[in-house]
Design an enzyme around this catalytic site. Structure first.
Site, short mmCIF file in Angstrom:
data_model
loop_
_atom_site.label_atom_id
_atom_site.label_comp_id
_atom_site.label_asym_id
_atom_site.label_seq_id
_atom_site.Cartn_x
_atom_site.Cartn_y
_atom_site.Cartn_z
N ASN A 9 -2.83 19.97 22.45
CA ASN A 9 -2.77 19.75 23.91
C ASN A 9 -4.09 20.22 24.49
O ASN A 9 -4.34 21.43 24.55
CB ASN A 9 -1.58 20.54 24.49
CG ASN A 9 -1.53 20.48 26.01
OD1 ASN A 9 -2.27 19.72 26.63
ND2 ASN A 9 -0.67 21.28 26.60
N LYS A 11 -4.99 19.96 27.50
CA LYS A 11 -4.84 20.37 28.91
C LYS A 11 -5.95 19.72 29.75
O LYS A 11 -6.33 18.59 29.46
CB LYS A 11 -4.82 21.90 29.00
CG LYS A 11 -3.79 22.51 28.03
CD LYS A 11 -3.51 23.96 28.24
CE LYS A 11 -2.46 24.42 27.23
NZ LYS A 11 -2.02 25.80 27.45
N HIS A 93 5.89 20.85 30.29
CA HIS A 93 5.04 22.00 29.93
C HIS A 93 5.13 23.06 31.03
O HIS A 93 5.22 22.73 32.21
CB HIS A 93 3.60 21.55 29.74
CG HIS A 93 2.75 22.59 29.08
ND1 HIS A 93 2.26 23.67 29.78
CD2 HIS A 93 2.34 22.74 27.80
CE1 HIS A 93 1.57 24.43 28.94
NE2 HIS A 93 1.61 23.90 27.74
N GLU A 95 2.99 24.80 32.35
CA GLU A 95 1.95 24.70 33.38
C GLU A 95 2.30 23.63 34.42
O GLU A 95 1.97 23.77 35.60
CB GLU A 95 0.59 24.44 32.71
CG GLU A 95 0.10 25.70 32.00
CD GLU A 95 -0.80 25.45 30.80
OE1 GLU A 95 -1.32 24.33 30.64
OE2 GLU A 95 -0.99 26.41 30.01
N GLU A 163 7.66 27.16 23.71
CA GLU A 163 6.40 27.79 24.13
C GLU A 163 6.71 28.93 25.10
O GLU A 163 6.88 28.69 26.30
CB GLU A 163 5.51 26.76 24.84
CG GLU A 163 5.10 25.60 23.97
CD GLU A 163 3.75 25.02 24.40
OE1 GLU A 163 2.89 24.89 23.52
OE2 GLU A 163 3.55 24.74 25.59
N GLY A 169 -2.02 31.02 25.83
CA GLY A 169 -3.37 31.43 26.19
C GLY A 169 -3.60 32.93 26.22
O GLY A 169 -4.64 33.40 26.68
N SER A 209 -0.58 30.41 21.65
CA SER A 209 -1.54 31.21 20.89
C SER A 209 -1.47 30.99 19.39
O SER A 209 -1.66 31.92 18.61
CB SER A 209 -1.40 32.70 21.23
OG SER A 209 -1.76 32.93 22.58
P1 13P Z 1 -2.61 27.98 23.62
O1 13P Z 1 -2.54 27.50 22.18
O2 13P Z 1 -3.99 27.86 24.19
O3 13P Z 1 -1.97 29.31 23.79
O4 13P Z 1 -1.72 26.93 24.47
C1 13P Z 1 -0.46 26.62 24.03
C2 13P Z 1 0.05 25.50 24.85
O5 13P Z 1 0.36 25.65 26.01
C3 13P Z 1 0.15 24.18 24.20
O6 13P Z 1 0.88 23.28 24.99
#
Ligand code: 13P
Length: 249
Positions: A9, A11, A93, A95, A163, A169, A209
Site C-alpha cells: 500500500n 498510500k 483502511h 486512514e 491492521e 507506521g 510495521s
Molecule cells: P506501515 O507498513 O507503513 O506500518 O503501514 C501499514 C499499512 O497501513 C498498510 O496498509
C-alpha cells in the site's frame, strides 16, 4: 490451499518517476500472489508499463466509491479502477476511517461496489491503542468484521487485513502470539457467518510495521496468509525481502 499474498500500500506516495520501482517489484517471481496498490494516478501508467510481463504483479486501488457513477466530484468508482488496470482494492483502511470518517456501513457498501465491478476487496480492520488497553481488541474487531463485509462473501473476492491502528507506521507490532490469536478469532468469525469453506480459503493478512526484520516471525503463523505492507513496500528491495519471508513461511 490458501495462496499467500504480499500486498503493498503506497498510500499517498508515488509519482511517475517511481514507475521504475513498480517495474522492479514486478520483476520478482515469487510463489505468493503480489499486489501493489499505488495512488490511483499511477494505476493506468503502471498497467501500461507492466504490459503482459506484469502478470506476476496485480495492481489495486486504495479506496473506491460506494456508488457506481454519477455526480460525486472527486470520487473514483470501482469500475474506473478496473478499467485502469486494477484487480484489487483496499477498503476500510484506518486512514480512510480516520481522515474521512468512513464507518463500517460505508465500507460494506464500497465492498459491494468493488464486487460488482469484479475487484477483489481487501477489507481492513484494526483496534486503536485505547481499545487494546481496555482489553477490547477482539470485540472491536468482531464488530468491524461483521459490519464491514456484506453478505454473500466468497473467499476468492475477499481478503481481510488485520491492521492494529497503533502499529501502522509506528515500528511497533503485536507479538506473533497476539497476531495468531486475533487471526484465529477472525477466521472463526468468518466460519460462523460464511461457513467453513469460505473460512478455510479466505486470506487473512497482517499489516502494521511489517519490515524485512520482523516478517519471518509474523508470516510463519498458521492463520497469517500474507502481509499488507505500507512503508516497506515503497522500495523494491525491502518489499522483496518481505515477499521472500512470505514464500519461506
Ligand atoms: P506501515 O507498513 O507503513 O506500518 O503501514 C501499514 C499499512 O497501513 C498498510 O496498509
Amino acid at each position: 490451499m490458501r495462496r499467500r499474498m504480499a500486498a503493498g500500500n503506497w498510500k499517498m506516495n508515488g509519482l511517475r518517476a517511481d514507475l521504475a520501482e513498480i517495474a522492479a517489484i514486478a520483476a520478482l517471481r515469487p510463489d505468493c500472489e503480489m499486489v501493489l496498490c499505488p495512488p490511483a494516478t499511477l494505476i493506468a501508467p503502471a498497467a501500461a508499463a507492466l504490459g503482459a510481463g506484469g502478470a506476476a504483479l496485480a495492481l489495486g486501488g486504495q479506496d473506491c466509491a460506494a456508488r457506481a457513477s454519477g455526480a460525486h466530484t472527486g470520487d473514483i468508482s470501482a469500475e474506473m479502477l478496473a478499467d485502469a488496470g486494477a484487480s484489487h482494492v483496499i477498503l476500510g483502511h484506518s486512514e480512510r476511517r480516520a481522515d474521512h470518517g468512513e464507518g463500517d456501513k460505508l465500507v460494506a457498501a464500497k465492498v459491494a461496489a468493488a464486487w460488482e465491478a469484479g475487484l477483489v476487496a481487501i477489507v481492513c480492520i484494526g483496534e486503536t491503542e485505547a481499545e487494546r488497553a481496555a482489553g477490547r481488541t477482539l470485540s472491536v474487531l468482531a464488530g468491524q468484521l461483521a459490519r464491514s463485509i456484506p453478505d454473500h462473501a466468497r473467499a476468492g473476492h475477499l481478503g481481510v487485513a488485520y491492521e492494529p491502528v497503533w502499529a501502522i507506521g509506528s515500528g511497533r507490532t503485536p507479538s506473533p502470539q497476539e497476531v495468531q490469536d486475533v487471526h484465529a478469532a477472525l477466521r472463526q468469525g468468518i466460519e460462523t457467518r460464511f461457513g467453513a469453506d469460505v473460512a478455510a480459503a479466505v486470506r487473512l493478512l497482517y499489516g502494521g510495521s511489517v519490515k524485512p526484520e520482523n516478517a519471518a516471525g509474523l508470516m510463519s503463523l498458521p492463520d497469517v496468509d500474507g502481509a499488507l505492507v505500507g512503508g516497506a513496500s515503497l522500495r523494491a528491495e525491502s518489499f522483496a525481502a518481505i515477499v521472500a519471508a512470505i514464500d519461506a513461511a
